[in-house]
Design a protein around this motif. Structure first.
Motif, mmCIF file in Angstrom:
data_model
loop_
_atom_site.group_PDB
_atom_site.id
_atom_site.type_symbol
_atom_site.label_atom_id
_atom_site.label_comp_id
_atom_site.label_asym_id
_atom_site.label_seq_id
_atom_site.Cartn_x
_atom_site.Cartn_y
_atom_site.Cartn_z
ATOM 1 N N GLY A 57 -5.524 14.745 -7.183
ATOM 2 C CA GLY A 57 -5.736 15.649 -5.800
ATOM 3 C C GLY A 57 -4.219 16.311 -5.381
ATOM 4 N N ILE A 58 -3.283 15.372 -5.648
ATOM 5 C CA ILE A 58 -1.915 15.965 -5.141
ATOM 6 C C ILE A 58 -1.397 17.093 -6.303
ATOM 7 N N GLY A 59 -1.680 16.720 -7.643
ATOM 8 C CA GLY A 59 -1.359 17.562 -8.537
ATOM 9 C C GLY A 59 -2.159 18.961 -8.420
ATOM 10 N N ILE A 60 -3.146 18.828 -8.324
ATOM 11 C CA ILE A 60 -3.927 20.161 -7.975
ATOM 12 C C ILE A 60 -3.439 20.786 -6.604
ATOM 13 N N ARG B 75 0.813 -1.155 -0.076
ATOM 14 C CA ARG B 75 0.254 0.075 -0.119
ATOM 15 C C ARG B 75 0.833 1.355 -0.045
ATOM 16 N N PHE B 76 1.979 1.232 0.649
ATOM 17 C CA PHE B 76 2.893 2.561 0.799
ATOM 18 C C PHE B 76 3.389 2.428 -0.616
ATOM 19 N N ASN B 77 3.851 1.617 -1.304
ATOM 20 C CA ASN B 77 4.326 1.714 -2.587
ATOM 21 C C ASN B 77 3.219 2.177 -3.568
ATOM 22 N N GLN B 78 2.165 2.048 -3.423
ATOM 23 C CA GLN B 78 1.012 2.389 -4.359
ATOM 24 C C GLN B 78 0.736 3.837 -3.980
ATOM 25 N N VAL B 79 0.948 4.276 -2.892
ATOM 26 C CA VAL B 79 0.691 5.833 -2.351
ATOM 27 C C VAL B 79 1.949 6.584 -3.042
ATOM 28 N N MET B 80 3.181 6.034 -2.956
ATOM 29 C CA MET B 80 4.155 6.827 -3.420
ATOM 30 C C MET B 80 4.145 7.022 -4.818
ATOM 31 N N ALA B 81 3.881 5.796 -5.684
ATOM 32 C CA ALA B 81 3.641 5.926 -6.932
ATOM 33 C C ALA B 81 2.583 7.168 -7.337
ATOM 34 N N ALA B 82 1.535 6.918 -6.608
ATOM 35 C CA ALA B 82 0.594 8.144 -7.092
ATOM 36 C C ALA B 82 0.959 9.331 -6.709
ATOM 37 N N CYS B 83 1.884 9.584 -5.629
ATOM 38 C CA CYS B 83 2.485 10.920 -5.232
ATOM 39 C C CYS B 83 3.199 11.503 -6.391
ATOM 40 N N VAL B 84 4.121 10.482 -6.977
ATOM 41 C CA VAL B 84 5.210 11.023 -8.115
ATOM 42 C C VAL B 84 4.196 11.323 -9.281
ATOM 43 N N ALA B 85 3.284 10.337 -9.642
ATOM 44 C CA ALA B 85 2.490 10.863 -10.722
ATOM 45 C C ALA B 85 1.917 12.355 -10.264
#
Length: 211
Positions: A184-187, A125-135
């Protein structure tokens, strides 16, 4: 233009520039490149060398992004992945655009990386969140680096790649979950630029009047 601003004002938000159209808002311009890698390189290199460096960087990002996307997501053979990366690297879109001065389009090279981050199968789950953050950082970079005219096209390209992945019988639930977090992070990271840009453009409505 960003180099001139930096030399005279330091690293401050460039709200206005006299260098375009006899003067216009600079930070609010959706195609402003002040916060971008080309602008950073232009602080120490000539415009011609900056364009060359950006072209080489973009070609490398396209090749490795395409290769890893095909290997890690679509699980194709190495030779097929090299072919895909080569087609992306040698396509004429970015060389043509950068040579004529459309440096803002360099962010297009991050499209396969965004698709890779949102589609690569990871269990943690941590890696999924990190991948989404980088995206999400990539999405924010597209906004800040001046990719306004191609932003929707790049996002749609990532969506089309995801749909092609879905045609192989794979679930897209992780893609949509990561994608929502990335948006969400991008915005959040680009809200200042988005707000200024929409405020600027609201003064020039497209009424579709007859010329």
């Amino acid at each position: 233009d960003g180099l001139i601003w930096f030399q005279k004002n330091g690293l401050q938000i460039p709200w206005f520039s006299p260098s375009f159209c006899a003067g216009q808002p600079f930070f609010a311009d959706p195609q402003s490149t002040f916060y971008s890698v080309p602008q950073l390189i232009a602080l120490v290199a000539s415009p011609v060398h900056t364009a060359l460096i950006i072209l080489l960087m973009s070609a490398s990002l396209l090749f490795w992004g395409g290769y890893l996307l095909m290997r890690k997501v679509f699980s194709v053979a190495p030779l097929a992945a090299v072919l895909c990366g080569g087609l992306l690297m040698f396509n004429g879109f970015l060389p043509h655009r950068i040579l004529v001065g459309h440096v803002t389009f360099h962010g297009f090279a991050l499209v396969p990386w965004a698709a890779l981050l949102l589609l690569v199968p990871v269990r943690s789950r941590f890696n999924q969140v990190m991948a989404a953050c980088v995206a999400g950082v990539i999405l924010a970079y597209w906004v800040h680096s001046g990719l306004g005219s191609l932003l929707l096209a790049c996002c749609l390209t990532v969506l089309v790649v995801a749909l092609m992945f879905g045609l192989t019988g794979q679930s897209l639930s992780q893609f949509f979950a990561r994608g929502a977090l990335a948006i969400g992070i991008g915005i959040a990271l680009a809200i200042a630029k988005l707000w200024a840009g929409f405020s600027f453009l609201s003064n020039f409505p497209r009424t579709s009047y007859l010329m």
